[in-house]
Write a protein that holds these residues in place. Structure first.
Motif, PDB file in Angstrom:
ATOM      1  N   SER A 232      48.240  36.615  40.472  1.00 46.78           N
ATOM      2  CA  SER A 232      46.623  36.341  40.687  1.00 46.78           C
ATOM      3  C   SER A 232      46.240  35.411  41.512  1.00 46.78           C
ATOM      4  CB  SER A 232      46.618  35.655  39.189  1.00 46.78           C
ATOM      5  OG  SER A 232      45.204  35.850  38.850  1.00 46.78           O
ATOM      6  N   THR A 291      39.531  37.107  39.135  1.00 42.86           N
ATOM      7  CA  THR A 291      40.761  37.430  39.258  1.00 42.86           C
ATOM      8  C   THR A 291      41.474  38.865  39.236  1.00 42.86           C
ATOM      9  OG1 THR A 291      41.340  36.645  36.985  1.00 42.86           O
ATOM     10  CG2 THR A 291      41.508  34.832  38.749  1.00 42.86           C
ATOM     11  N   GLU A 295      44.660  40.721  41.407  1.00 38.58           N
ATOM     12  CA  GLU A 295      45.682  40.955  40.620  1.00 38.58           C
ATOM     13  C   GLU A 295      45.771  42.643  40.912  1.00 38.58           C
ATOM     14  OE1 GLU A 295      44.949  40.188  36.738  1.00 38.58           O
ATOM     15  OE2 GLU A 295      44.631  37.981  37.134  1.00 38.58           O
TER      16      GLU A 295
ATOM     17  N   ASP B 105      44.409  43.357  30.789  1.00 40.01           N
ATOM     18  CA  ASP B 105      44.588  43.185  32.433  1.00 40.01           C
ATOM     19  C   ASP B 105      45.198  44.592  33.012  1.00 40.01           C
ATOM     20  OD1 ASP B 105      44.336  40.509  32.704  1.00 40.01           O
ATOM     21  OD2 ASP B 105      46.417  39.968  33.077  1.00 40.01           O
TER      22      ASP B 105
END
Lengths: 321, 243
Positions: A232, A291, A295, B105
């Motif tokens: 990250s 971020t 990533e 994510d």
């Protein structure tokens, strides 16, 4: 003599001939004696000179065996590092098994690269070439307790795996590698295994040495002790901020060990293929954390920068890297 | 001596140089230069498969753009999957905070990959394939086992697909881009596999552990045989132009 038929014939055995000529078109401009007009009589000499230039090793471009030997050096570093895992204190059985699995993979990579290189392979540097404490042979560097302390050990493991991922990624587009599809595919098939290792080591660091289920541990910013499974930003300097920063930083974009048309940027890069990635790039990105854009892409490193990092863990006098 | 070069105006250095800049100009160079057997074959090769769409299928195309569109197709599949995961029963009522953090994510990363490819293909002056329509078995998003096992299948497939298609890329900057993404897919695959079975980040089903410990890459034709089972009629992929 037919220039076009020559090109066509070469293309049958080397489909990249036009790209070679294209990327090195400056040879046409720099060839002496062709400044004004190319006469019919001069053409054979001119063509011969062009192909000599195109197929000779490009200044700064590594030959495929050089790249494979570079990979082999890194695999030796990893293999000898994982051989040092046996005295670690307090590992859960799942973590112990995982390190053994990774150790097997790295030993297999060494074996594979040696077999691929044959007699061109470098000599085994042996464990004596490395000092994983970072002490250059004193065995008393900043990571002096790595053999027993899993916190130190896993911090190093993450550093080596992330470096390995960046190294393979940075070397894959080197022209000699791209020209050999077998080598290219094999290198990528190692690259992704290193990335799997990196992801798992990061989970182990989140969960801690004694965890029986490391994947169930939360990532906690700034990630130096409980990292995400992916990088990250620049990961706040990595596992040991101050020492491991270069592993997440920018590379060198010229000289030996770089690929044409590739720029080696730091891991916090958010411009990919000319596209700047932010929450406003696409409507679908609305509300995404900033971020996430760094990533979503790993970055590569050039051979020189990786060698500088690796040299932290070789003994004084070693010429391995 | 070359009939082709001597039949037209006296070639200058600039004339030799200029047609080599781009594939399009290269092709016109040979058309201009005239029809030797070799040159004719090259012109035909340049046109090969351009219009070779199978009925009802989405043809990703050929060469570098074909690989980019192939990657775009796979990223569409993954992005759509995680988008649906986040509204499904497992994510909304069963998953714990860590599992949600990971799935969030993965959702961000795959949506970014998808829309990145669309933008990059457009920026390269090429045409992205259409938005694909997905299909999943019933209750795919309801249980932990079905969500994580489907995610595992997609992530492992993605890694094997990028590794297997890289050899068809000719431009180093495109290969580098593929490398930047495939290691993210591998990082995803490892943590998802660990969530399914702790310590299975590599396994003999995807990595040749008993031999060289290389990932077992897959050719596009093998990948789409699996990917197409998650794509609706009219969205299934034709990768015959690759390789």
């Amino acid at each position: 003599m037919n220039f076009l038929q020559i090109l066509s014939a070469i293309e049958k055995v080397d489909p990249e001939v036009y790209d070679r000529l294209d990327s090195r078109r400056s040879v046409f401009k720099h060839m002496s004696g062709v400044g004004q007009k190319l006469t019919a009589a001069a053409l054979p000499l001119f063509v011969g000179a062009v192909f000599n230039k195109v197929y000779a090793q490009t200044p700064g471009g590594l030959a495929v065996n050089d790249v494979l030997n570079f990979a082999l050096k890194l695999e030796y570093l990893e293999m000898y590092f994982y051989q040092q895992r046996t005295a670690l204190v307090g590992l859960s059985s799942v973590n112990s098994t995982a390190l053994s699995l990774i150790a097997t993979d790295e030993a297999n990579h060494v074996k594979f690269l040696r077999n691929t290189l044959g007699s061109a392979a470098i000599n085994d540097p042996t464990a004596a070439a490395f000092d994983f404490t970072g002490g250059k042979g004193s065995n008393a560097g900043p990571f002096a307790d790595y053999r027993t302390n899993p916190v130190t050990y896993l911090a190093l493991a993450q550093s080596f795996e992330d470096t390995g991922v960046r190294a393979y990624k940075g070397a894959a587009p080197i022209s000699s590698v791209m020209a050999n599809k077998t080598v290219l595919t094999a290198a990528l098939n190692i690259h992704s295994v290193e990335a799997r290792h990196a992801s798992h080591i990061r989970a182990m660091r989140r969960g801690g040495a004694s965890s029986a289920n490391p994947s169930q541990a939360a990532a906690v910013s700034p990630y130096s002790t409980a990292p995400k499974s992916w990088i990250s930003g620049t990961d706040n300097g990595g596992a040991v901020p101050g020492t491991t920063n270069a592993i997440y930083g920018a590379g060198n974009n010229s000289g030996a060990g770089t690929a044409t048309n590739v720029t080696y940027l730091a891991e916090d890069n958010n411009v990919q293929g000319g596209v700047t990635l932010t929450t406003s790039t696409s409507a679908a990105f609305s509300g995404f954390p900033t971020t996430a854009f760094t990533e979503a892409f790993d970055e590569g490193l050039d051979v020189g920068t990786v060698s500088t990092i690796a040299r932290l863990f070789t003994v004084t006098g070693s010429t391995l890297f | 001596m070359s009939q082709n070069l001597s039949s037209g105006p006296e070639p200058t250095v600039a004339d030799l140089d200029r047609p080599l800049y781009t594939p399009i100009k290269r092709r016109s160079f040979f058309m201009y230069a005239g029809a030797t057997a070799g040159a004719t074959a090259l012109v035909l090769a340049g046109c090969d498969k351009d219009d070779n769409n199978s009925p009802g299928m989405v043809n990703v195309g050929t060469s570098d753009v074909g690989v980019l569109n192939y990657a775009y197709a796979l990223e569409q599949l993954e992005a759509d999957f995680y988008t649906q995961v986040r509204t499904g029963t497992y994510y909304t009522t069963i998953a714990n905070a860590v599992e949600k953090q990971i799935l969030d994510d993965l959702y961000y990363h795959e949506v970014i990959h998808r829309d990145f490819f669309k933008a990059a293909i457009t920026a390269a002056g090429a045409t992205p394939i259409k938005a694909l329509t997905t299909v999943y078995p019933a209750n795919t998003f309801s249980t932990k086992a079905s969500v994580l096992n489907t995610a595992k299948a997609f992530e492992d497939l993605g890694v094997a697909a990028y590794n297997g298609a890289a050899q068809y890329i000719t431009k180093p900057d495109y290969l580098y881009l593929a490398g930047k993404i495939v290691s993210i897919e591998a990082r995803h695959a490892a943590i998802i596999r660990d969530l399914v079975t702790e310590g299975s980040f590599v396994g003999s089903d995807i990595v040749d552990i008993a031999g060289n410990s290389l990932e077992m890459s897959k050719l596009p034709s093998v990948v789409v045989a699996t990917a197409n089972t998650f794509l609706a009629d009219g969205s299934k992929l034709d990768v015959s132009g690759l390789g």
